[in-house]
Design a protein around this motif. Structure first.
Motif, PDB file in Angstrom:
ATOM      1  N   ALA A   1       0.843  -1.201   0.000  1.00 40.54           N
ATOM      2  CA  ALA A   1       0.000   0.000   0.000  1.00 40.54           C
ATOM      3  C   ALA A   1       0.870   1.240   0.000  1.00 40.54           C
ATOM      4  CB  ALA A   1      -0.928   0.000   1.220  1.00 40.54           C
ATOM      5  N   PRO A   2       0.500   2.271  -0.760  1.00 36.98           N
ATOM      6  CA  PRO A   2       1.309   3.494  -0.787  1.00 36.98           C
ATOM      7  C   PRO A   2       1.314   4.255   0.531  1.00 36.98           C
ATOM      8  CG  PRO A   2      -0.726   3.802  -2.023  1.00 36.98           C
ATOM      9  CD  PRO A   2      -0.652   2.346  -1.670  1.00 36.98           C
ATOM     10  N   GLU A   3       0.391   3.909   1.471  1.00 37.32           N
ATOM     11  CA  GLU A   3       0.430   4.553   2.787  1.00 37.32           C
ATOM     12  C   GLU A   3       1.612   4.102   3.615  1.00 37.32           C
ATOM     13  OE1 GLU A   3      -2.125   2.973   1.561  1.00 37.32           O
ATOM     14  OE2 GLU A   3      -3.774   4.412   1.321  1.00 37.32           O
ATOM     15  N   HIS A   4       2.312   3.059   3.167  1.00 37.66           N
ATOM     16  CA  HIS A   4       3.480   2.559   3.902  1.00 37.66           C
ATOM     17  C   HIS A   4       4.728   2.695   3.010  1.00 37.66           C
ATOM     18  CE1 HIS A   4       0.688   0.907   6.841  1.00 37.66           C
ATOM     19  NE2 HIS A   4       0.010   0.361   5.825  1.00 37.66           N
TER      20      HIS A   4
ATOM     21  N   HIS B   1       8.296   6.042  -4.724  1.00 40.04           N
ATOM     22  CA  HIS B   1       7.690   5.531  -3.485  1.00 40.04           C
ATOM     23  C   HIS B   1       7.752   6.568  -2.375  1.00 40.04           C
ATOM     24  CE1 HIS B   1       7.207   1.886  -5.561  1.00 40.04           C
ATOM     25  NE2 HIS B   1       8.418   1.352  -5.338  1.00 40.04           N
ATOM     26  N   SER B   2       8.845   7.297  -2.299  1.00 43.24           N
ATOM     27  CA  SER B   2       8.930   8.348  -1.273  1.00 43.24           C
ATOM     28  C   SER B   2       8.015   9.525  -1.603  1.00 43.24           C
ATOM     29  CB  SER B   2      10.370   8.828  -1.139  1.00 43.24           C
ATOM     30  OG  SER B   2      10.828   9.368  -2.367  1.00 43.24           O
ATOM     31  N   VAL B   3       7.844   9.836  -2.879  1.00 41.01           N
ATOM     32  CA  VAL B   3       6.993  10.957  -3.274  1.00 41.01           C
ATOM     33  C   VAL B   3       5.523  10.637  -3.036  1.00 41.01           C
ATOM     34  CG1 VAL B   3       6.212  12.324  -5.262  1.00 41.01           C
ATOM     35  CG2 VAL B   3       8.641  11.889  -4.922  1.00 41.01           C
ATOM     36  N   ILE B   4       5.073   9.429  -3.406  1.00 38.68           N
ATOM     37  CA  ILE B   4       3.662   9.087  -3.243  1.00 38.68           C
ATOM     38  C   ILE B   4       3.277   9.021  -1.773  1.00 38.68           C
ATOM     39  CG2 ILE B   4       4.083   6.597  -3.328  1.00 38.68           C
ATOM     40  CD1 ILE B   4       1.058   8.529  -4.749  1.00 38.68           C
ATOM     41  N   GLY B   5       4.181   8.578  -0.914  1.00 37.78           N
ATOM     42  CA  GLY B   5       3.885   8.566   0.518  1.00 37.78           C
ATOM     43  C   GLY B   5       3.700   9.974   1.062  1.00 37.78           C
ATOM     44  N   PHE B   6       4.488  10.919   0.619  1.00 42.87           N
ATOM     45  CA  PHE B   6       4.353  12.306   1.056  1.00 42.87           C
ATOM     46  C   PHE B   6       3.064  12.927   0.531  1.00 42.87           C
ATOM     47  CE2 PHE B   6       4.948  16.834   0.202  1.00 42.87           C
ATOM     48  CZ  PHE B   6       5.298  17.312   1.458  1.00 42.87           C
TER      49      PHE B   6
ATOM     50  N   ILE C   1       0.191  11.457  -0.297  1.00 40.14           N
ATOM     51  CA  ILE C   1      -1.018  10.891   0.304  1.00 40.14           C
ATOM     52  C   ILE C   1      -1.209  11.395   1.731  1.00 40.14           C
ATOM     53  CG2 ILE C   1      -2.034   8.726   1.122  1.00 40.14           C
ATOM     54  CD1 ILE C   1      -0.995   7.388  -1.364  1.00 40.14           C
ATOM     55  N   ARG C   2      -0.116  11.508   2.473  1.00 40.17           N
ATOM     56  CA  ARG C   2      -0.229  11.918   3.875  1.00 40.17           C
ATOM     57  C   ARG C   2      -0.543  13.406   4.024  1.00 40.17           C
ATOM     58  NH1 ARG C   2       4.701   8.820   7.074  1.00 40.17           N
ATOM     59  NH2 ARG C   2       3.927   6.673   6.774  1.00 40.17           N
ATOM     60  N   HIS C   3       0.088  14.249   3.241  1.00 39.43           N
ATOM     61  CA  HIS C   3      -0.007  15.690   3.478  1.00 39.43           C
ATOM     62  C   HIS C   3      -0.918  16.397   2.493  1.00 39.43           C
ATOM     63  CE1 HIS C   3       3.275  15.570   6.434  1.00 39.43           C
ATOM     64  NE2 HIS C   3       3.869  14.693   5.600  1.00 39.43           N
ATOM     65  N   MET C   4      -1.227  15.814   1.343  1.00 36.88           N
ATOM     66  CA  MET C   4      -2.036  16.496   0.344  1.00 36.88           C
ATOM     67  C   MET C   4      -3.303  15.728  -0.003  1.00 36.88           C
ATOM     68  SD  MET C   4       0.975  17.886  -2.204  1.00 36.88           S
ATOM     69  CE  MET C   4      -0.188  18.902  -3.088  1.00 36.88           C
TER      70      MET C   4
ATOM     71  N   ILE D   1      -3.890  13.120  -1.959  1.00 40.19           N
ATOM     72  CA  ILE D   1      -4.063  12.731  -3.355  1.00 40.19           C
ATOM     73  C   ILE D   1      -4.569  11.294  -3.418  1.00 40.19           C
ATOM     74  CG2 ILE D   1      -2.845  12.367  -5.544  1.00 40.19           C
ATOM     75  CD1 ILE D   1      -1.080  14.671  -4.882  1.00 40.19           C
ATOM     76  N   SER D   2      -5.392  11.005  -4.416  1.00 38.24           N
ATOM     77  CA  SER D   2      -5.990   9.690  -4.552  1.00 38.24           C
ATOM     78  C   SER D   2      -4.924   8.636  -4.892  1.00 38.24           C
ATOM     79  CB  SER D   2      -7.061   9.725  -5.640  1.00 38.24           C
ATOM     80  OG  SER D   2      -7.575   8.428  -5.858  1.00 38.24           O
ATOM     81  N   LYS D   3      -5.220   7.390  -4.516  1.00 39.81           N
ATOM     82  CA  LYS D   3      -4.293   6.296  -4.787  1.00 39.81           C
ATOM     83  C   LYS D   3      -4.265   5.891  -6.261  1.00 39.81           C
ATOM     84  CE  LYS D   3      -5.140   4.193  -0.250  1.00 39.81           C
ATOM     85  NZ  LYS D   3      -5.572   2.943   0.450  1.00 39.81           N
ATOM     86  N   ILE D   4      -5.214   6.357  -7.034  1.00 39.00           N
ATOM     87  CA  ILE D   4      -5.297   5.934  -8.428  1.00 39.00           C
ATOM     88  C   ILE D   4      -4.077   6.370  -9.225  1.00 39.00           C
ATOM     89  CG2 ILE D   4      -6.514   7.988  -9.232  1.00 39.00           C
ATOM     90  CD1 ILE D   4      -7.196   4.314 -10.236  1.00 39.00           C
ATOM     91  N   ILE D   5      -3.414   7.447  -8.790  1.00 47.46           N
ATOM     92  CA  ILE D   5      -2.231   7.925  -9.509  1.00 47.46           C
ATOM     93  C   ILE D   5      -1.090   6.920  -9.429  1.00 47.46           C
ATOM     94  CG2 ILE D   5      -1.275   9.189  -7.541  1.00 47.46           C
ATOM     95  CD1 ILE D   5      -0.384  11.351  -9.478  1.00 47.46           C
ATOM     96  N   ASP D   6      -1.097   6.116  -8.356  1.00 42.79           N
ATOM     97  CA  ASP D   6      -0.055   5.095  -8.216  1.00 42.79           C
ATOM     98  C   ASP D   6      -0.179   4.035  -9.291  1.00 42.79           C
ATOM     99  OD1 ASP D   6       2.210   4.107  -6.757  1.00 42.79           O
ATOM    100  OD2 ASP D   6       0.915   2.507  -5.989  1.00 42.79           O
TER     101      ASP D   6
END
Length: 448
Positions: free
Chosen positions: A302-305, A358-363, A365-368, A370-375
């Protein structure tokens, strides 16, 4: 007694009529200057008795100059004719001797890619016309690219045109040759071209040089007995494929490290080997392909991790770097990228870009939020990039392997050339047939 007033000025003397130019006629002066009587007195040419010795000699030299010039030109012409006669009487320079060479690779050993050298046992057969006036003449052949001290055995023999031995004491008529057989055993240096490694084809050459200048000796190919290589005694058959044809070329090199630069005749003899790429297919390409492919499976987390994703991708990145260093130790430190280097570097860049994402998508999702579909879109982009660059690498590898087909065609032409030198058609036909059987049996191992 008249009272005459004296004046040193020119105008006063002219007025009183006592200056020589006013008392002596001009026509008389010109006649005295042009006549040959030098004793006549004139205003321009005084009496010769009154002239000094230096002026008299200068005047006489000016008069007799044309005679001396004519005599000098005639002397120069006589000297030139004498020199021309001497040049014509000198013996003409002899043309350089032709030394025909034939090289036989008796045994080829290990081809060291890292240190760019190879081991070989070679027989060099040299032949030149025998001259009784210079019976001890020798071209003094040596191999320029030999490393260290090599073992060498040299033997000489006088033969006729049928290679039968003759003796100088016998009164024989016909052409006599000096046949020199030189056996060399040692290690030789060769610059390897590794652009298409591991699908590269290398040329193993011997640079045979005559110590005498080019004006005295020329090295040429033996037109009746071509060079050859013994494929059965090739000691590195597990790693290399040895071709049958031999390439020869005559050139001129300059020895600049002598007291006077000497232009020497050089004879290049080259046999070709192709690296068997099967080892690198299974132990390098396949492993790097799997490591890069695993980098795409990280998107299952999961991109949350992002910490879990980064841990996996960094492990894969370090593994690829260590694997690349282990492969680089097989090659010399060349200043260009080989085919294998390009593949490993693109794979490292691919894994690094995934790690950055991976580091960008985690940032994001947490702070902005953004939907997971972009992953999933990014995963599709990386998958397409993975397929495209592997397709391009396979195309480059296929183009590098096409040069081996050209070498096989050269082998076929060389076999036909050798078959034409046999005495009967049956012998030549059997030689070509044996070559085709060897070629068909080794085609699979050559490309795989």
């Amino acid at each position: 007694m008249s009272n005459t007033i004296r004046s040193d000025s020119y105008s006063e003397s002219v007025r009183r009529g006592i200056h020589p130019l006013t008392t002596t006629p001009i026509a008389a002066n010109r006649r005295s200057a042009t006549t040959g009587n030098v004793n006549r007195t004139s205003a321009y040419f005084p009496t010769t008795s009154n002239l000094s010795s230096n002026s008299r000699s200068a005047t006489l030299s000016a008069i007799v100059t044309p005679a001396h010039s004519y005599q000098r030109l005639s002397n120069q012409q006589i000297n030139m004719e004498t020199k021309t006669k001497k040049i014509n009487t000198l013996p003409k320079a002899k043309p350089p001797r032709e030394v025909s060479l034939r090289v036989k690779f008796i045994r080829l050993g290990e081809v060291n890619t890292l240190h760019e050298k190879f081991y070989a046992e070679v027989v060099i057969e040299a032949r030149w016309l025998y001259d009784p006036e210079a019976a001890s003449w020798n071209p003094n052949l040596y191999v320029k690219n030999a490393l260290g001290d090599i073992k060498q055995e040299v033997a000489h023999e006088l033969v006729n045109n049928l290679d039968e031995p003759v003796f100088v004491g016998d009164k024989l008529h016909g052409i006599i040759y000096v046949w020199e057989i030189r056996k060399l055993v040692g290690t030789f240096w060769e610059k390897l071209e590794l652009n298409s490694f591991p699908a590269d084809v290398q040329q193993l050459s011997l640079q045979i040089v005559a110590r005498c200048p080019i004006e005295e000796c020329v090295l040429v190919e033996n037109r009746f007995q071509p060079s050859m290589v013994n494929r059965e005694a090739f000691l590195a058959q597990q790693e290399w494929f040895l071709y049958e044809h031999i390439e020869t070329r005559s050139t001129i090199t300059t020895e600049d490290f002598s007291f006077r630069p000497i232009r020497q005749s050089t004879y290049l003899v080259t046999c070709c080997v192709a690296r068997r790429p099967g080892y690198f297919y299974w132990n390098v390409y396949l492993l790097i392909f799997l490591i890069t492919l695993i980098a795409l499976t990280v998107y299952g987390v999961a991109p949350e991790h992002p910490q879990s994703r980064l841990q996996i991708t960094c492990t894969l990145l370090l593994t690829s770097i260590m694997f690349r260093w282990s492969v680089s130790r097989l090659l010399p430190p060349v200043s260009y990228l080989t085919l294998l280097d390009k593949y490993t570097l693109v794979s490292l860049v691919f894994i690094s870009l995934n790690s950055i994402w991976h580091s960008v998508i985690g940032f994001l999702i947490r702070h902005m939020g953004i939907s997971k579909i972009i992953d999933y879109y990014v995963l599709s982009i990386f998958t397409a990039f993975f397929i495209i660059y592997h397709f391009l690498m396979a195309l480059f590898l296929f183009q590098a392997l096409r040069s081996r087909q050209v070498m096989l065609e050269s082998d076929r032409q060389y076999a036909s050339k050798l078959a034409g030198m046999f005495e009967t058609f049956v012998q030549g036909h059997h030689a070509v047939q044996r070559f085709q059987e060897r070629q068909n049996s080794s085609r699979t191992s050559l490309f795989v």
